[in-house]
Write a protein that holds these residues in place. Structure first.
Motif, PDB file in Angstrom:
ATOM      1  N   LYS A 198       0.389  -1.050  -0.175  1.00  0.00           N
ATOM      2  CA  LYS A 198       0.373  -0.093   0.170  1.00  0.00           C
ATOM      3  C   LYS A 198       0.698   1.621  -0.306  1.00  0.00           C
ATOM      4  CE  LYS A 198      -3.934   0.007   2.495  1.00  0.00           C
ATOM      5  NZ  LYS A 198      -4.452  -0.472   3.969  1.00  0.00           N
ATOM      6  N   MET A 199       1.880   1.063   0.449  1.00  0.00           N
ATOM      7  CA  MET A 199       2.712   2.158   0.617  1.00  0.00           C
ATOM      8  C   MET A 199       3.461   2.758  -0.425  1.00  0.00           C
ATOM      9  SD  MET A 199       5.646   2.958   4.349  1.00  0.00           S
ATOM     10  CE  MET A 199       6.056   1.414   4.148  1.00  0.00           C
ATOM     11  N   ARG A 200       4.159   1.825  -1.306  1.00  0.00           N
ATOM     12  CA  ARG A 200       4.367   2.136  -2.820  1.00  0.00           C
ATOM     13  C   ARG A 200       4.297   1.949  -3.524  1.00  0.00           C
ATOM     14  NH1 ARG A 200       6.927  -3.478  -1.098  1.00  0.00           N
ATOM     15  NH2 ARG A 200       5.669  -4.912  -2.205  1.00  0.00           N
ATOM     16  N   THR A 201       2.376   2.168  -4.226  1.00  0.00           N
ATOM     17  CA  THR A 201       1.186   2.547  -4.381  1.00  0.00           C
ATOM     18  C   THR A 201       1.355   3.444  -4.131  1.00  0.00           C
ATOM     19  OG1 THR A 201      -0.056   1.669  -2.809  1.00  0.00           O
ATOM     20  CG2 THR A 201       0.340  -0.295  -4.563  1.00  0.00           C
ATOM     21  N   GLU A 202       1.060   4.447  -2.959  1.00  0.00           N
ATOM     22  CA  GLU A 202       1.370   6.084  -2.818  1.00  0.00           C
ATOM     23  C   GLU A 202       2.837   7.060  -2.524  1.00  0.00           C
ATOM     24  OE1 GLU A 202      -1.164   6.373   0.371  1.00  0.00           O
ATOM     25  OE2 GLU A 202      -2.827   4.756  -0.503  1.00  0.00           O
ATOM     26  N   GLY A 203       4.142   5.663  -3.295  1.00  0.00           N
ATOM     27  CA  GLY A 203       5.221   6.424  -3.262  1.00  0.00           C
ATOM     28  C   GLY A 203       5.508   7.603  -1.409  1.00  0.00           C
ATOM     29  N   LEU A 204       5.263   5.838  -0.683  1.00  0.00           N
ATOM     30  CA  LEU A 204       5.552   5.940   0.627  1.00  0.00           C
ATOM     31  C   LEU A 204       6.705   5.978   1.488  1.00  0.00           C
ATOM     32  CD1 LEU A 204       2.233   7.026   2.084  1.00  0.00           C
ATOM     33  CD2 LEU A 204       3.921   9.068   1.340  1.00  0.00           C
ATOM     34  N   LEU A 205       7.333   6.034   2.415  1.00  0.00           N
ATOM     35  CA  LEU A 205       8.250   5.214   2.888  1.00  0.00           C
ATOM     36  C   LEU A 205       8.025   5.244   4.759  1.00  0.00           C
ATOM     37  CD1 LEU A 205      11.724   6.517   0.892  1.00  0.00           C
ATOM     38  CD2 LEU A 205      10.340   4.429   0.591  1.00  0.00           C
ATOM     39  N   ALA A 206       8.496   4.401   5.240  1.00  0.00           N
ATOM     40  CA  ALA A 206       8.232   4.494   6.808  1.00  0.00           C
ATOM     41  C   ALA A 206       8.813   4.384   7.514  1.00  0.00           C
ATOM     42  CB  ALA A 206       6.651   3.427   6.804  1.00  0.00           C
ATOM     43  N   THR A 207       9.108   5.528   8.245  1.00  0.00           N
ATOM     44  CA  THR A 207      11.088   5.378   9.234  1.00  0.00           C
ATOM     45  C   THR A 207      10.793   4.620  10.583  1.00  0.00           C
ATOM     46  OG1 THR A 207      10.015   7.639  10.367  1.00  0.00           O
ATOM     47  CG2 THR A 207      11.731   7.245   8.090  1.00  0.00           C
ATOM     48  N   ARG A 208       9.368   3.988  10.956  1.00  0.00           N
ATOM     49  CA  ARG A 208       8.948   3.316  12.165  1.00  0.00           C
ATOM     50  C   ARG A 208       8.378   2.100  11.709  1.00  0.00           C
ATOM     51  NH1 ARG A 208      10.834   4.413  16.855  1.00  0.00           N
ATOM     52  NH2 ARG A 208      10.081   3.851  19.085  1.00  0.00           N
ATOM     53  N   ILE A 209       8.130   1.321  12.230  1.00  0.00           N
ATOM     54  CA  ILE A 209       7.286   0.136  12.631  1.00  0.00           C
ATOM     55  C   ILE A 209       6.639  -0.154  14.269  1.00  0.00           C
ATOM     56  CG2 ILE A 209       9.131  -1.585  12.294  1.00  0.00           C
ATOM     57  CD1 ILE A 209       6.765  -2.764  10.787  1.00  0.00           C
ATOM     58  N   SER A 210       5.480  -1.129  14.133  1.00  0.00           N
ATOM     59  CA  SER A 210       5.036  -1.176  15.549  1.00  0.00           C
ATOM     60  C   SER A 210       4.264  -2.686  15.283  1.00  0.00           C
ATOM     61  CB  SER A 210       4.106   0.460  15.848  1.00  0.00           C
ATOM     62  OG  SER A 210       4.715   0.955  16.294  1.00  0.00           O
ATOM     63  N   VAL A 211       4.375  -3.127  16.363  1.00  0.00           N
ATOM     64  CA  VAL A 211       3.692  -4.363  16.297  1.00  0.00           C
ATOM     65  C   VAL A 211       2.736  -4.259  17.025  1.00  0.00           C
ATOM     66  CG1 VAL A 211       3.931  -7.516  15.934  1.00  0.00           C
ATOM     67  CG2 VAL A 211       5.222  -5.603  14.583  1.00  0.00           C
ATOM     68  N   TRP A 212       1.617  -5.267  17.404  1.00  0.00           N
ATOM     69  CA  TRP A 212       0.488  -5.536  18.255  1.00  0.00           C
ATOM     70  C   TRP A 212       0.218  -6.817  18.334  1.00  0.00           C
ATOM     71  CZ3 TRP A 212      -1.615  -2.003  15.055  1.00  0.00           C
ATOM     72  CH2 TRP A 212      -2.090  -1.689  14.299  1.00  0.00           C
ATOM     73  N   LEU A 213      -0.251  -7.774  19.418  1.00  0.00           N
ATOM     74  CA  LEU A 213      -0.974  -8.372  19.576  1.00  0.00           C
ATOM     75  C   LEU A 213      -2.059  -8.357  20.615  1.00  0.00           C
ATOM     76  CD1 LEU A 213       2.102 -11.123  19.731  1.00  0.00           C
ATOM     77  CD2 LEU A 213       0.636 -10.328  17.491  1.00  0.00           C
ATOM     78  N   ARG A 214      -3.513  -9.285  20.696  1.00  0.00           N
ATOM     79  CA  ARG A 214      -4.110  -9.100  21.312  1.00  0.00           C
ATOM     80  C   ARG A 214      -4.803 -10.731  21.599  1.00  0.00           C
ATOM     81  NH1 ARG A 214     -10.065  -6.148  20.364  1.00  0.00           N
ATOM     82  NH2 ARG A 214     -10.243  -8.307  19.182  1.00  0.00           N
ATOM     83  N   THR A 215      -4.510 -11.000  22.766  1.00  0.00           N
ATOM     84  CA  THR A 215      -5.017 -12.130  22.863  1.00  0.00           C
ATOM     85  C   THR A 215      -6.395 -12.788  22.464  1.00  0.00           C
ATOM     86  OG1 THR A 215      -5.445 -11.625  25.609  1.00  0.00           O
ATOM     87  CG2 THR A 215      -3.226 -13.444  25.224  1.00  0.00           C
ATOM     88  N   SER A 216      -7.285 -13.681  22.732  1.00  0.00           N
ATOM     89  CA  SER A 216      -8.359 -13.808  22.184  1.00  0.00           C
ATOM     90  C   SER A 216      -9.620 -13.796  22.976  1.00  0.00           C
ATOM     91  CB  SER A 216      -8.331 -15.504  21.950  1.00  0.00           C
ATOM     92  OG  SER A 216     -10.022 -16.181  22.511  1.00  0.00           O
ATOM     93  N   PRO A 217     -10.876 -12.993  23.275  1.00  0.00           N
ATOM     94  CA  PRO A 217     -11.690 -12.754  23.405  1.00  0.00           C
ATOM     95  C   PRO A 217     -11.603 -14.509  24.816  1.00  0.00           C
ATOM     96  CG  PRO A 217     -12.631 -12.458  22.220  1.00  0.00           C
ATOM     97  CD  PRO A 217     -11.102 -13.011  21.988  1.00  0.00           C
ATOM     98  N   MET A 218     -11.702 -15.463  24.423  1.00  0.00           N
ATOM     99  CA  MET A 218     -12.551 -16.403  24.729  1.00  0.00           C
ATOM    100  C   MET A 218     -11.749 -17.186  25.492  1.00  0.00           C
ATOM    101  SD  MET A 218     -14.916 -16.549  23.063  1.00  0.00           S
ATOM    102  CE  MET A 218     -15.452 -18.359  23.635  1.00  0.00           C
TER     103      MET A 218
END
Length: 420
Positions: A273-293
């Protein structure tokens, strides 16, 4: 003069484009993992089914009234939205896409006597070229055009034109203040305390007083309700500030390899998606969420982020960073129900600051990504990193539940409708 063109029951109407047998039949569209209702046709709303209701609560109504149920098909909806915007652009030169199913049009060059006819022509062309029903509201300001569109939906002609205050004063008097574009729940409560209950009451407020006691945003709103255009067309959308890709899993994930596949897939999609808009990122985040079950003590989200040495849109670099963060986040014994990737601190590729020791390796990486994107967009095949898994994203243990998914009629050759 502005026009607001809004597709009627957009998601449900998209499902009907290639299913003429659904005309007149109630249609529901479900959220990710088929959890709850996010959209419905007018026939479904007439049965009392509202947005946000869980699917299990309306199963009896579905069977009783023969309601057609679909999983969210955002590939189809996004492509039909693009076609709607292109169709509007064939009649009006300046089109501002406001949302996936709404657009503002600049009609300043259209003579007043031709506005009604143009509105009807817009409806007819979108219906004929794309197959979607739309309504058109035309007024001197964006706020009034938005309100005019609301009343256009109540008319068989589907077009409402306001060119003078005589046209909209009566409508404002019958419009609750909470239905005015830009008035949220809190603002509506504050206005109600001041005995401002409808649009006419709001338009009668003195703009200077509103600015002193509220803000300049509300002052502009008052001026717009009185026919003074304060919001101009945004023909060049503001640069994107972040790219997010996240999904809920179809079933809880308890081991690390499927999570690595999911994060690799999400990161790759965000990078594309970034490449289609000609963008670059300088920071990345990852998140996890446990199952509500899971157990109550296991219900928490967890997030980590890191900066990049140099702004990049290279899938390989971003996936490597994302997996490093995932390895730090993952805790054995937990049941994970959702994960996501966010790319932030974006900059334009054209104006990005290169590294002091940037070498040919970076240039070759850019060329490789360009080749990958050209192959993947050609429709002749797909190329991806092995870390995303050998199965398709819809076949993995972490894939969403989409038991009622319709075909991608307009973007996948194998799903093209067949006429016998």
């Amino acid at each position: 003069m502005f026009a607001l063109v809004d597709c009627n029951s957009f998601y449900a109407s998209c499902e009907r484009v290639f299913r003429p047998d659904l005309q007149g039949r109630p249609v529901l569209v479900l959220s990710n993992n088929d959890g709850c209702v996010i959209a419905g046709s007018a026939e479904a709303r007439a049965l009392g089914i509202r947005t946000g209701v869980p699917l299990f609560q309306v199963r009896e109504l579905i069977h009783k009234h023969g309601i057609a149920v679909f999983s969210s098909n955002y590939t189809l909806y996004g492509d039909l939205s693009r076609r709607v915007m292109a169709t509007l652009g064939s009649l009006v030169p300046h089109v501002e896409k406001y949302s996936i199913d709404e657009a503002f049009l600049d009609l300043s060059m259209v003579p007043e006597g031709q506005l009604q006819r143009l509105g009807a022509e817009l409806r007819e062309r979108v219906k004929r070229w794309v197959g979607l029903p739309v309504c058109v509201g035309i007024a001197p300001t964006k706020t009034l055009a938005k309100l005019a569109n609301h009343y256009a939906k109540q008319q068989e002609a589907g077009v409402e034109v306001w060119t003078s205050s005589d046209h909209w004063q009566a409508r404002l008097a019958q419009t609750p203040v909470g239905n005015i574009w830009g008035v949220g729940r809190r603002l509506a409560a504050r206005l109600a305390a001041l005995e401002v209950h409808n649009g006419a009451d709001m338009a009668a407020l003195e703009s200077g007083w509103v600015r002193r006691h509220f803000s300049v945003v509300q002052e502009r709103m008052i001026r717009e309700l009185n026919g003074e255009a304060c919001l101009s067309m945004e023909l060049c959308p503001p640069p994107r500030q972040q790219v997010i890709h996240s999904r809920s899993f179809g079933q809880p994930v308890v081991s690390l390899p499927p999570l690595r596949q999911a994060i690799s897939d999400y990161t790759a999609r965000a990078a594309e998606k970034m490449r289609t808009e000609g963008l670059l990122a300088t920071r990345i985040s990852v998140w996890l969420r446990t199952s509500p079950m899971g157990k109550p003590q296991q219900l928490w989200p967890d997030t980590l982020s890191t900066g990049l040495c140099q702004a990049s849109a290279d899938t390989r670099e971003l996936v490597a960073k994302a997996l490093q963060l995932l390895d730090q986040l993952w805790k054995p014994g937990l049941r994970y129900g959702k994960a996501g990737v966010m790319l932030t601190e974006l900059c334009s590729r054209e104006f990005s600051q290169g590294g002091l020791f940037e070498d040919r390796q970076s240039q070759r990486g850019q060329a490789l990504m360009a080749v990958m994107d050209s192959i993947n967009q050609s429709g002749k095949g797909r190329v991806w990193l092995a870390g995303r898994g050998m199965k398709g994203a819809n076949e993995c243990v972490w894939s969403m539940r989409r038991a009622h998914l319709s075909p991608a009629y307009t973007t996948r050759v194998s799903d093209l409708p067949r006429v016998w």
